[in-house]
Design a protein around this motif. Structure first.
Motif, PDB file in Angstrom:
ATOM      1  N   GLY A 177       8.180   2.213 -14.696  1.00  0.00           N
ATOM      2  CA  GLY A 177       6.843   1.884 -15.192  1.00  0.00           C
ATOM      3  C   GLY A 177       5.961   3.123 -15.217  1.00  0.00           C
ATOM      4  N   ASP A 178       6.034   3.929 -14.150  1.00  0.00           N
ATOM      5  CA  ASP A 178       5.231   5.153 -14.091  1.00  0.00           C
ATOM      6  C   ASP A 178       5.643   6.135 -15.182  1.00  0.00           C
ATOM      7  OD1 ASP A 178       3.831   4.148 -12.002  1.00  0.00           O
ATOM      8  OD2 ASP A 178       4.834   5.338 -10.442  1.00  0.00           O
ATOM      9  N   ALA A 179       6.902   6.098 -15.548  1.00  0.00           N
ATOM     10  CA  ALA A 179       7.369   7.001 -16.604  1.00  0.00           C
ATOM     11  C   ALA A 179       6.856   6.552 -17.969  1.00  0.00           C
ATOM     12  CB  ALA A 179       8.900   7.075 -16.600  1.00  0.00           C
ATOM     13  N   GLY A 180       6.245   5.382 -18.001  1.00  0.00           N
ATOM     14  CA  GLY A 180       5.628   4.946 -19.244  1.00  0.00           C
ATOM     15  C   GLY A 180       6.433   3.931 -20.026  1.00  0.00           C
ATOM     16  N   LYS A 185       3.428  -1.434  -2.208  1.00  0.00           N
ATOM     17  CA  LYS A 185       4.326  -1.335  -3.369  1.00  0.00           C
ATOM     18  C   LYS A 185       4.457  -2.695  -4.056  1.00  0.00           C
ATOM     19  CE  LYS A 185       7.161   2.629  -1.966  1.00  0.00           C
ATOM     20  NZ  LYS A 185       6.961   3.542  -3.103  1.00  0.00           N
ATOM     21  N   MET A 186       4.476  -3.747  -3.251  1.00  0.00           N
ATOM     22  CA  MET A 186       4.552  -5.096  -3.819  1.00  0.00           C
ATOM     23  C   MET A 186       3.344  -5.364  -4.700  1.00  0.00           C
ATOM     24  SD  MET A 186       5.975  -7.071  -0.410  1.00  0.00           S
ATOM     25  CE  MET A 186       5.534  -8.702  -0.918  1.00  0.00           C
ATOM     26  N   VAL A 187       2.230  -4.948  -4.200  1.00  0.00           N
ATOM     27  CA  VAL A 187       0.994  -5.158  -4.956  1.00  0.00           C
ATOM     28  C   VAL A 187       1.015  -4.308  -6.229  1.00  0.00           C
ATOM     29  CG1 VAL A 187      -1.516  -4.899  -4.902  1.00  0.00           C
ATOM     30  CG2 VAL A 187      -0.293  -5.788  -2.891  1.00  0.00           C
ATOM     31  N   PRO A 227       0.490  -1.870 -15.187  1.00  0.00           N
ATOM     32  CA  PRO A 227       0.345  -2.284 -16.586  1.00  0.00           C
ATOM     33  C   PRO A 227       1.679  -2.337 -17.328  1.00  0.00           C
ATOM     34  CG  PRO A 227      -0.489  -0.039 -16.254  1.00  0.00           C
ATOM     35  CD  PRO A 227      -0.234  -0.617 -14.889  1.00  0.00           C
ATOM     36  N   ASN A 228       2.672  -1.572 -16.880  1.00  0.00           N
ATOM     37  CA  ASN A 228       3.946  -1.560 -17.606  1.00  0.00           C
ATOM     38  C   ASN A 228       4.969  -2.544 -17.050  1.00  0.00           C
ATOM     39  OD1 ASN A 228       3.174   0.327 -19.450  1.00  0.00           O
ATOM     40  ND2 ASN A 228       3.924   2.075 -18.251  1.00  0.00           N
TER      41      ASN A 228
END
Lengths: 143, 666, 337, 326
Positions: free
Chosen positions: B163-166, B202-204, B210-211
């Motif tokens: 997700g962080d990678a987009g 991390k769960m939160v 957003p991804n």
């Protein structure tokens, strides 16, 4: 003669299970007879049953086909087709008097290096018992 | 196409791995005698740079157009040598390998036999390579999204990284909340961080990312397609609670007519819950779920005059009409992070787990020491007569691990350390407790592990080397019968509490995942990686990766590391936006195709269809392969009576000469 | 030609003597009658008509290695010379067929394989006292006691065989067996003539080939070909088992780096026979193939060698699984004329 | 069998605009011969027969008739082909439909319930063939050889064809029009031919088939006559790759016959044509029937009964037999 006889066995192994299992046997240095020579195919379903006839005609004393256990086929269903087709071929060979010990089929998974050894030993033992299959050789045809 | 074949044959010594058993000189000489062979060489390591250079130079200088490498398994180095061919300007599919290591030198001892076999394998490869055809892998677009199955720490970490990678992530979790096993733990070894404290954020994050689309209380039902283009079908199970309205206040759970009646799975059955529940206070999503098997209204059709939860819920979130929902989407890669089951201690009846309430498992111990656990962190046990604070406590290691009698030959890797941790926690909470650990070996192999083990022993925990044979009751005490194998002394020690350090097992529902994704299992029944050393996060199926304990027992740092590895691997097709489709797919010879459709029936990937073509003025049907869907298994081919459908590189005309060569025809 | 008598009680001795010289004779194997090597005392079947596979197979084997070769080898390996062979019990029609086929193998090129074997072969015929159902040799220039192509003709006189030598080869062979033979008594030759005459009368089928060779080219597009070929299965029975069909294919059989070039029977009734590499087939259907078969025998061969390439043995009509009957076709040809 | 009714139906069928021709049988040119007969117009129906000698399977012609290239700008002839089928023949049609060898809309099937056929060789042994075309009829259970003077009754058991002794489906399994009343299926005999071979030891079986296959002249009549051997480019004829050499010898003949039989496994409808047409008398039917028996007994499948069936070798069941697998 049978003491001297070293049968020639052609094996068709699926890439994902038995070929990998045979590789594992290698990695684990499991020793087994050198009579079985492997042809790699992607799936046991690729093995045209007429390959067996052809191998026997072209110099094999025995043929071994091995793939994934039912339900484990990398391609989902290939081994099921192989099972059905090769059963028919086996029946045909037996009916025409080909010693049934010339044809073996097994399920050996990628983790069954030991089973592969056992299967090879069985195939070799069987082929020795069946003896050389010279009667059917293409090569034996003279002028 | 009709260029005369000019073959190079390269025989690898693999140091002495091959050369010690196979006479590589003799094989080289033999190869030289085979038809069309222009060059035959042997070299210590063909896969090394200089080895590859030999091939490349020969291709360029001697104009080789086919290459045979006799070395290790093609499953190992086929890509390496294909690349070498390509770099030398030759089509990479003009390569055939003879497996003279795994399937020859390593499995035979007789040098003469192994050499003879190597010759035959080389002859077969030579026979085949002459007839190989040049192939070009095709590229198709990859869907820029990933599916992650399982939202324990592995799935959560992988989801966050991707997700962080987009890229879009679909994170599917079977139970109502993410968190998995790690959420059940109290502290983590060897640092004694609070598990919840490091996990909860991390769960939160996954819930808010957003991804990331979190599909909790959902199950993957169907996966089809291939790397870059998987079609996924997920069943979102009905919670009977409208999550858009539920505020997580908990009024419903309190009101529930059967509140506190059922064992809470999260508390390993030690705590209780009702029919509507939140698995644990920090659950994400913090939404209530109605257990359809427990709810009176759902099972019997009525719950008093009206269900109490409905009455209690201010926002009116309870919805008994809710149905399972099917969601479908496409992804380019899949990560399997389904986790593990703990060993069922009932399978070791000699330890009396089902008989004595004060024989508990390690995971139960985690809940017992947890401040959020059923006892609020107070260590209280039932000795059969009363609730007591145990003073004499035993740990038994390797329960369900390293134990062939239960079918688990492997070491579970975490039990030694969680035992040490729990012993420490007990000492912390009950300073006068006497704690003994029965062990076979202590494996403290990780970063900070040995130090922690030392510390625990200094705290007065006694380690006794021995594998207890039996636990029985004498008075209100548990007796552990064991032989101290260091002093050869038979012992019968008395305890108030025995903790079984149960090991990790493959999940009971792994079969479903295996069938869904066509995965394999290792001998230990955990999911199998593509290569135990070099491809530990890959599976045999392109685009499907493994993370966490589904692949084998591991601790949290290893799990997180593997999850990050799987995420990085999964990101490759996503980031590239394209994937290569293997060129070794089936093709149809339309001229001879009868249009019978056998191949269509056979193909497990619906990659073949019948299309109408004009054959000399007659409209006839013939088979056609969708190369993007074809996996090249070749089952169609063996079922084709006119042999009109053939997998490339595994055609009949390529295999029959192999058979002849192995039959002894040179 | 000289006539001698071979008493049937000397038969076994006779075959025994010949068996030392590679003797082949008709034997029954299951439902099939064929020429096979026989030793003294082996049962020989001379009773019922023709063998299923004509004796052409012994001069023009179904598969014959022309030479062997190997990759990189400079030399071709030629087959070793065959040994002499005696064929006993050859029916006059089959012997005549061997004589006819020789025309082809001596035509633009002397075929060494066939001619050598022909030279090494001695044919001992047996006159047909009881012609078979589909025999029509007289219609195409033969007869139940024809000697064409034979070296010796035997005629069953009941207690004995009349042995007539026809060629020098035959005389030499008879000379070698002379202690088993006796002078033919007066009337024996006449008796044989009578049997041959009677046999002629027993033949049911006849067709006058007069005009057929000339008519066939005119009937190229006649509907009769579609009609007669419609039931044809396209198999090779009528041609493979025809004593005058000699078409062959040449193929290389490769085994690894060695191989052989061989000649094997082919049949114009097979679709592949005329199929071009391009896929085009100038004889695309069974109609053209059937037309060719008849034209070849009754027109082309006649043009080239002045004789009909059919000896009236009737095998094609008897063995055809779908009743394509040569006499019927010839009659239709005449009717269409 | 009421021939008039058959001819009437046939005349109606061939008179249809959408029918090209009707394939039936007519009396042969001599003896007990019967010839396949292509009827193109109503005038031709008078020669049509259906007698105990009509043993051949006309379904073969559905795929045998060549499809010539259609000149540009022209349409291929799309009219239907009508054919007469007995029970076994209709199974061939059904199997052809399964594997799309023909399409249902391309054919008109005229079904003929079949009381059983005569083995010509058995008949000729007792009553040798003559140059006259003989007439045979059904006579209750038995057969009747219509003589010039008096008729001869021939007991069924003496001359009934083997495939008919074993027949389980004497009535057509599919047809557009049926002529005649359905016959009552008789109890199929045990396949003694197959059982006899199975009773032999392996070496004995090998010797048996060695003798049989050695007789083969590779005329390919077995392939040609089989309604289900219809690949335009048979793999056994191919030169690339070579599965079976053209050379005629025991090794190649055996490979040929094994391949032929195997390709029919799960497809063969036991019409017996291969064996009937073989000039060498090789009992090819036994090979096919052995496999058909395996398919029937171990997989519960009989090909050629349902035109919608899944092709046997292109399907599987998870619990298929696998006792032979290690």
């Amino acid at each position: 003669m049978s003491e001297q006889f070293k049968p020639n066995i052609v094996a068709f192994l699926c890439n994902w299970c038995t070929y990998a299992g045979a590789d594992l046997a290698g990695t684990s240095r499991i020793q087994y007879p050198a009579n079985v020579k492997i042809i790699r195919v992607m799936c046991s379903g690729r093995v045209n049953p007429l390959y067996v006839v052809n191998a026997l005609q072209q110099g094999a004393d025995g043929v071994l086909i091995s793939g994934c256990h039912p339900g484990d086929c990398h391609y989902m269903e290939g081994n099921f087709y192989a099972r059905r087709r090769l059963k028919l071929l086996k029946e045909l060979l037996e009916f025409t008097g080909v010693d049934p010990r010339r044809f073996n089929m097994s399920w050996v998974s990628a983790s069954e290096g030991h089973k592969w050894k056992e299967v090879v030993e069985k195939a070799v033992e069987d082929a020795i018992a069946a003896g050389p299959f010279d009667q059917f050789r293409r090569r034996q045809i003279g002028w | 196409m009709t260029e005369k074949p000019k073959l190079g044959v390269y025989i690898c010594h693999c140091g002495i791995n091959i050369a010690a058993t196979v006479d590589v000189e003799a094989v080289t000489e033999f190869a030289q005698s085979l038809p069309n062979v222009v060059v035959a060489r042997n070299y210590s390591y063909m896969c090394s740079d200089p080895g590859q250079l030999l091939i490349k130079d020969d291709i360029q200088e001697s104009g080789l157009n086919r290459v045979v490498v006799a070395s290790c398994s093609p499953r190992m180095h086929e890509p390496t040598f294909r690349k070498a061919l390509q770099e030398a300007g030759l089509n990479p599919y003009y390569l055939e390998m003879a497996n003279i290591r795994e399937q020859d030198s390593w499995v035979h001892q007789d040098r003469e036999e192994a050499t003879a076999k190597a010759k035959e394998l080389v002859a077969a490869a030579v026979a085949k390579v002459r007839l190989l055809e040049p192939l070009t892998p095709r590229e198709v677009d990859a869907e820029p999204a990933a599916l992650i199955i399982g939202a324990g720490i592995a799935g959560i970490q992988a989801a966050l990284d991707i997700g962080d990678a987009g890229f879009k992530v679909y994170l599917v979790e079977q139970s109502p909340s993410v968190g998995g096993r790690m959420a059940q733990l109290d502290k983590t070894f060897p640092t004694l961080d609070c598990s919840a404290c490091i996990l909860t954020p991390k769960m939160v994050d996954v819930a808010n990312h957003p991804n990331i689309e979190l599909l909790a209380y959902s199950e993957v039902e169907e996966v089809s397609g291939f790397v870059g283009n998987f079609d996924v079908k997920v069943r979102k199970k009905a919670r009977y609670v409208d999550v858009s309205k539920c505020t997580g206040c908990g009024d419903c759970a309190e009101a529930c007519r059967v509140a506190g009646r059922f064992p809470n799975e999260f508390e390993e059955g030690m705590g209780k819950r009702g029919a509507i529940y939140l698995p644990f206070p920090q659950a994400v999503p913090a939404k209530y779920t109605i257990d359809p098997e427990r709810c009176l209204f759902l099972t019997r059709g009525r719950c008093g005059k009206s269900p109490k939860c409905v009455d209690a819920c201010q926002p009116g979130a309870i919805d008994f009409e809710q149905k399972d929902e099917i969601v479908t989407f496409k992804v380019g890669a899949i990560i399997v992070a389904t986790g593990f089951d703990v060993f069922d201690a009932a399978k070791k009846p000699e330890y009396g787990y089902t008989e004595f309430p004060n024989v508990i498992t390690g995971l139960e111990m985690e809940r017992l020491v947890s401040a959020s656990g059923p006892t609020g962190g107070e260590i209280l046990v039932d000795n059969g007569e009363e609730q007591i604070v145990p003073k004499e406590i035993a740990f038994i290691q390797c329960v369900g691990s390293r134990d062939q009698s239960v079918g688990n030959e492997y070491c579970s890797r975490v039990c030694c350390m969680y035992t040490a941790k729990q012993a420490h926690l007990i000492k912390d909470k009950i300073p006068d407790a006497k704690v003994k650990v029965y062990y076979i070996d202590v494996r403290a192999f990780g970063k900070g592990f040995e130090e922690f083990y030392d510390r625990v022993r200094r705290e007065g925990i006694r380690y006794v080397r021995g594998n207890p044979s039996e636990i029985f009751k004498r008075g209100n005490k548990l007796i552990v019968k064991v032989e101290d194998t260091l002093t050869a002394t038979p012992l019968e020690d008395e305890f108030d509490l025995v903790v079984l350090a149960v090991g990790l097992e493959p999940r009971a529902d792994d079969r479903k995942t295996i069938d869904l994704l066509r995965l394999s299992q290792s001998p230990d029944r955990f999911l199998m990686e593509a290569h135990p050393k070099l491809r530990p996060v890959d599976t045999a199926s392109d685009g499907i990766f493994l993370a966490g304990c589904c692949q084998g027992p591991k601790d949290i740092p290893d799990t997180v590391a593997q999850a990050k590895g799987a995420a990085a691997s999964a990101l490759i097709p996503l980031a590239r936006g394209k994937v290569s489709i293997d060129a070794q797919v089936a093709g149809v010879i339309e001229d001879t195709c009868r249009g019978c459709g056998f191949c269509v029936s056979i193909c497990p990937y619906t990659a073949i269809e019948l299309v109408e073509i004009n054959r000399m003025g007659h409209m006839v049907e013939v088979a056609r392969v969708n190369e993007a869907l074809c996996k090249g298994c070749g089952s169609c081919s063996a079922g084709c009576l006119s042999n009109s459908i053939q997998p490339k590189s595994f055609r009949d005309r390529q295999i029959l000469p192999q058979i002849a060569a192995l039959g002894g025809i040179k | 030609m000289s006539a001698m008598l071979l008493h049937k009680e000397k038969w076994s001795e006779f075959t025994g003597k010949l068996s030392g010289k590679n003797l082949w004779a008709p034997v029954v194997q299951g439902e099939m009658k064929k020429f096979a090597p026989v030793a003294e005392g082996d049962p020989v079947n001379l009773e019922e008509g023709n063998t299923t596979v004509p004796p052409k197979a012994l001069l023009f084997p179904q598969t014959e290695t022309l030479y062997r070769f190997s990759a990189g080898g400079e030399e071709l390996e030629l087959p070793e010379a065959d040994e002499e062979i005696i064929l006993l019990g050859v029916r006059p029609c089959d012997a005549r067929a061997i004589a006819l086929v020789e025309n082809l193998f001596r035509w633009d090129f002397d075929d060494p394989y066939y001619l050598k074997r022909r030279e090494l072969t001695t044919l001992i015929g047996l006159a047909c006292n009881e012609p078979e159902l589909n025999c029509f040799c007289p219609s195409v220039g033969g007869s139940p006691a024809s000697t064409e192509g034979l070296d010796i003709l035997l005629t069953d006189l009941g207690e004995s065989y009349l042995l007539e030598t026809i060629t020098d080869k035959g005389k030499a062979l008879a000379e070698e067996c002379k202690d088993l033979l006796e002078e033919a008594p007066a009337g024996a030759v006449e008796q044989k003539e009578k049997l041959a005459q009677d046999a002629l009368g027993k033949i049911k089928w006849s067709v006058d080939p007069e005009g057929i060779p000339e008519a066939l080219p005119q009937l190229w597009e006649d509907p009769l070909w579609g009609r007669v070929s419609a039931p044809c299965l396209g198999c090779g029975i009528c041609t493979y088992l025809c004593p005058t069909c000699y078409c062959f294919d040449i193929q290389d059989e490769i085994e690894g780096s060695a191989g052989r070039r061989c000649r094997m029977w082919d049949s114009c009734m097979f679709a592949e026979y005329t199929k071009h590499t391009s896929g085009h087939n100038p004889r695309p259907t069974r109609r053209e193939r059937t037309r060719n078969r008849i034209n070849h025998k009754y027109s082309y061969f006649v043009d080239k060698f002045g004789v009909i390439a059919c000896v009236g043995c009737g095998r094609c009509s008897t063995l055809c699984p779908v009743n394509i009957d040569l006499i019927d076709i010839l009659r239709q040809v005449k009717a269409a004329q | 069998m009421d021939l008039n009714q058959l001819r009437k139906v046939a005349a109606e069928v061939v008179s249809r605009d959408d029918v090209k021709y009707l394939i039936g049988w007519r009396r042969g040119t001599f003896g007990y011969r019967v010839a396949p007969y292509f009827v193109e117009d109503a005038a031709g129906v008078d020669e049509l027969i259906f007698s105990p000698l009509c043993i051949s399977n006309l379904a073969t012609y559905l795929t045998l008739v060549e499809k010539l290239p259609v000149p540009r700008g022209q349409e291929p002839d799309k009219r239907k082909v009508a054919l007469l089928v007995k029970g076994c023949d209709s199974r061939a049609v059904a199997q052809l439909l399964v594997e799309k060898g023909v399409k249902r809309e391309e054919i008109v099937v005229v079904g003929l319930p079949c009381p059983g056929m005569i083995d010509r060789d058995l008949l000729a042994e007792k009553y040798p063939e003559t140059d006259k075309a003989a007439e045979l009829r059904w006579n209750g259970e038995d057969f009747l050889l219509v003589g010039e003077g008096e008729d001869i009754v021939i007991p069924r058991a003496e001359v009934l064809a083997e495939k008919c002794r074993l027949c389980r489906h004497p009535n057509p399994v599919l047809s557009d029009i049926t002529v005649g009343e359905p016959v009552k299926p008789w109890a199929a005999a045990d396949d003694s031919g197959v059982a006899e071979i199975e009773a032999k030891g392996a070496a004995e079986r090998w010797d048996y088939w060695e003798e049989q296959f050695s007789k083969c002249v590779r005329c390919y009549s077995c392939k040609s006559a089989c309604p289900l051997c219809y690949c335009e480019d048979c793999i056994l004829d191919r030169l690339d790759p070579i599965w079976v050499n053209r050379a005629v010898n025991f090794s190649e003949n055996t490979a040929f016959h094994l391949a032929r039989a195997f390709h029919l496994a799960g497809r063969c409808v036991e019409c017996g044509e291969c064996e009937r047409v073989c000039p060498a008398g090789i009992p090819l039917g036994k090979l096919n029937r052995k496999l058909a028996q395996t398919v029937r007994e171990e997989y519960g499948f009989e090909p050629g009964l349902d035109p919608e069936a899944e092709p046997f070798q292109a399907s599987y069941k998870p619990d298929d037999p696998e006792e032979f697998i290690l």
